[in-house]
Design a protein around this motif. Structure first.
Motif, PDB file in Angstrom:
ATOM      1  N   GLN A  59     -31.889 -12.733  -7.690  1.00 18.65           N
ATOM      2  CA  GLN A  59     -32.693 -12.556  -6.474  1.00 18.65           C
ATOM      3  C   GLN A  59     -31.852 -12.813  -5.227  1.00 18.65           C
ATOM      4  O   GLN A  59     -31.996 -12.127  -4.212  1.00 18.65           O
ATOM      5  N   ILE A  60     -30.948 -13.786  -5.311  1.00 19.68           N
ATOM      6  CA  ILE A  60     -30.036 -14.048  -4.189  1.00 19.68           C
ATOM      7  C   ILE A  60     -29.173 -12.824  -3.936  1.00 19.68           C
ATOM      8  O   ILE A  60     -28.959 -12.432  -2.788  1.00 19.68           O
ATOM      9  N   VAL A  95     -34.661 -15.508  -0.442  1.00 21.85           N
ATOM     10  CA  VAL A  95     -34.560 -16.687  -1.311  1.00 21.85           C
ATOM     11  C   VAL A  95     -34.300 -17.925  -0.447  1.00 21.85           C
ATOM     12  O   VAL A  95     -34.917 -18.973  -0.660  1.00 21.85           O
ATOM     13  N   TYR A  96     -33.419 -17.800   0.530  1.00 21.48           N
ATOM     14  CA  TYR A  96     -33.163 -18.916   1.446  1.00 21.48           C
ATOM     15  C   TYR A  96     -34.457 -19.337   2.137  1.00 21.48           C
ATOM     16  O   TYR A  96     -34.773 -20.530   2.220  1.00 21.48           O
ATOM     17  N   ALA A  97     -35.226 -18.350   2.615  1.00 19.16           N
ATOM     18  CA  ALA A  97     -36.498 -18.649   3.286  1.00 19.16           C
ATOM     19  C   ALA A  97     -37.466 -19.346   2.326  1.00 19.16           C
ATOM     20  O   ALA A  97     -38.193 -20.262   2.727  1.00 19.16           O
ATOM     21  N   SER A  98     -37.462 -18.955   1.068  1.00 17.18           N
ATOM     22  CA  SER A  98     -38.327 -19.597   0.072  1.00 17.18           C
ATOM     23  C   SER A  98     -37.950 -21.061  -0.117  1.00 17.18           C
ATOM     24  O   SER A  98     -38.822 -21.935  -0.178  1.00 17.18           O
ATOM     25  N   VAL A  99     -36.650 -21.326  -0.206  1.00 15.40           N
ATOM     26  CA  VAL A  99     -36.185 -22.707  -0.353  1.00 15.40           C
ATOM     27  C   VAL A  99     -36.520 -23.510   0.910  1.00 15.40           C
ATOM     28  O   VAL A  99     -36.986 -24.651   0.834  1.00 15.40           O
ATOM     29  N   GLN A 100     -36.335 -22.902   2.064  1.00 14.56           N
ATOM     30  CA  GLN A 100     -36.651 -23.581   3.329  1.00 14.56           C
ATOM     31  C   GLN A 100     -38.146 -23.892   3.412  1.00 14.56           C
ATOM     32  O   GLN A 100     -38.540 -24.971   3.862  1.00 14.56           O
ATOM     33  N   GLN A 101     -38.995 -22.980   2.958  1.00 13.41           N
ATOM     34  CA  GLN A 101     -40.445 -23.219   2.966  1.00 13.41           C
ATOM     35  C   GLN A 101     -40.807 -24.416   2.087  1.00 13.41           C
ATOM     36  O   GLN A 101     -41.692 -25.202   2.443  1.00 13.41           O
ATOM     37  N   ILE A 102     -40.143 -24.540   0.953  1.00 12.72           N
ATOM     38  CA  ILE A 102     -40.400 -25.697   0.092  1.00 12.72           C
ATOM     39  C   ILE A 102     -40.014 -26.977   0.818  1.00 12.72           C
ATOM     40  O   ILE A 102     -40.790 -27.940   0.860  1.00 12.72           O
ATOM     41  N   ILE A 131     -33.194 -28.649   2.681  1.00 13.18           N
ATOM     42  CA  ILE A 131     -32.764 -27.669   1.692  1.00 13.18           C
ATOM     43  C   ILE A 131     -31.951 -28.366   0.590  1.00 13.18           C
ATOM     44  O   ILE A 131     -32.122 -28.070  -0.588  1.00 13.18           O
ATOM     45  N   GLU A 132     -31.119 -29.297   0.979  1.00 12.75           N
ATOM     46  CA  GLU A 132     -30.313 -30.030   0.002  1.00 12.75           C
ATOM     47  C   GLU A 132     -31.203 -30.790  -0.987  1.00 12.75           C
ATOM     48  O   GLU A 132     -30.912 -30.842  -2.183  1.00 12.75           O
ATOM     49  N   GLU A 171     -24.057 -20.913  -1.438  1.00 18.15           N
ATOM     50  CA  GLU A 171     -24.478 -19.634  -2.018  1.00 18.15           C
ATOM     51  C   GLU A 171     -25.641 -19.026  -1.247  1.00 18.15           C
ATOM     52  O   GLU A 171     -25.694 -17.825  -1.058  1.00 18.15           O
ATOM     53  N   LEU A 172     -26.574 -19.871  -0.842  1.00 16.72           N
ATOM     54  CA  LEU A 172     -27.737 -19.378  -0.110  1.00 16.72           C
ATOM     55  C   LEU A 172     -27.378 -18.896   1.285  1.00 16.72           C
ATOM     56  O   LEU A 172     -27.984 -17.960   1.791  1.00 16.72           O
ATOM     57  N   ARG A 173     -26.403 -19.544   1.883  1.00 20.56           N
ATOM     58  CA  ARG A 173     -26.043 -19.215   3.263  1.00 20.56           C
ATOM     59  C   ARG A 173     -24.898 -18.207   3.360  1.00 20.56           C
ATOM     60  O   ARG A 173     -24.676 -17.647   4.418  1.00 20.56           O
ATOM     61  N   ALA A 174     -24.193 -17.984   2.270  1.00 16.90           N
ATOM     62  CA  ALA A 174     -23.027 -17.100   2.300  1.00 16.90           C
ATOM     63  C   ALA A 174     -23.423 -15.672   2.680  1.00 16.90           C
ATOM     64  O   ALA A 174     -24.507 -15.219   2.361  1.00 16.90           O
ATOM     65  N   ARG A 175     -22.550 -15.025   3.313  1.00 11.34           N
ATOM     66  CA  ARG A 175     -22.751 -13.619   3.671  1.00 11.34           C
ATOM     67  C   ARG A 175     -22.055 -12.755   2.634  1.00 11.34           C
ATOM     68  O   ARG A 175     -20.932 -13.072   2.229  1.00 11.34           O
TER      69      ARG A 175
END
Length: 185
Positions: free
Chosen positions: A136-137, A144-151, A162-163, A180-184
């Motif tokens: 998904q990433i 996916v980053y937004a999903s982790v941030q929402q949690i 996030i950590e 990995e989540l923030r990498a471009r």
């Protein structure tokens, strides 16, 4: 249209992993499916392992899962169960439901119980939660980053980061890093 995935009880049991998988579905990356039987299995395990949890709170969690993901429920698969062969016969209901739902993937922490050769006969891939989330990433890192941030944002006592979320996910078998989540790409 998002592809269809069947979530096994083993990936719905850990709360933070369950939260991430549901939020990935809510983001539109996948159309998540499960059954009442999968929920029964998951909540039975949760009650066995955590008898301290309030039964009303568990019932509320079950209800919230049902409203969080549209069209999650698969039914009408029971006729398929008897003809299926898996190492653990108790897991045949998951494969039967995946076939009925036309799922392309079963996300499970018990890959040995869902052999790839058997699932490929039905055009279904077994994936660990780690492999699934990494897929998904690669498809849409920002969702996916937004999903982790929402949690993290949903945690109030104490406040989450996030950590913190990734640390809990690591305990569930996910080894995703902030980088990995923030990498471009």
């Amino acid at each position: 249209m998002a592809f269809v995935v069947m979530y096994d009880a083993s990936v719905l049991y850990p709360s933070t992993l369950r939260d991430l998988l549901i939020r990935i579905a809510q983001s539109g990356l996948v159309q998540a499916k499960w059954t009442e039987e999968i929920l029964d299995e998951m909540f039975a395990a949760l009650r066995r392992q955590r008898p301290d949890l309030d039964p009303e709170r568990l019932d509320r969690t079950r209800s919230m899962m049902g409203t969080a993901v549209r069209d999650w429920k698969v039914s009408g698969y029971s006729a398929l169960i008897e003809v299926l062969k898996l190492p653990d016969p108790d897991d045949r209901h998951v494969l039967a439901a995946a076939i009925k739902a036309k799922a392309q993937v079963i996300v499970t922490a018990n890959l040995r119980d869902f052999p790839a050769a058997t699932l490929h006969e039905w055009d279904i891939d077994p994936k660990s939660p780690d492999e699934f989330v990494r897929d998904q990433i690669s498809l849409d890192r920002s969702r996916v980053y937004a999903s982790v941030q929402q949690i993290a944002d949903s945690w109030k006592r104490p406040l989450g980061t996030i950590e913190d979320v990734l640390e809990r996910l690591e305990r569930s078998g996910l080894a995703i890093s902030v980088a990995e989540l923030r990498a471009r790409p």
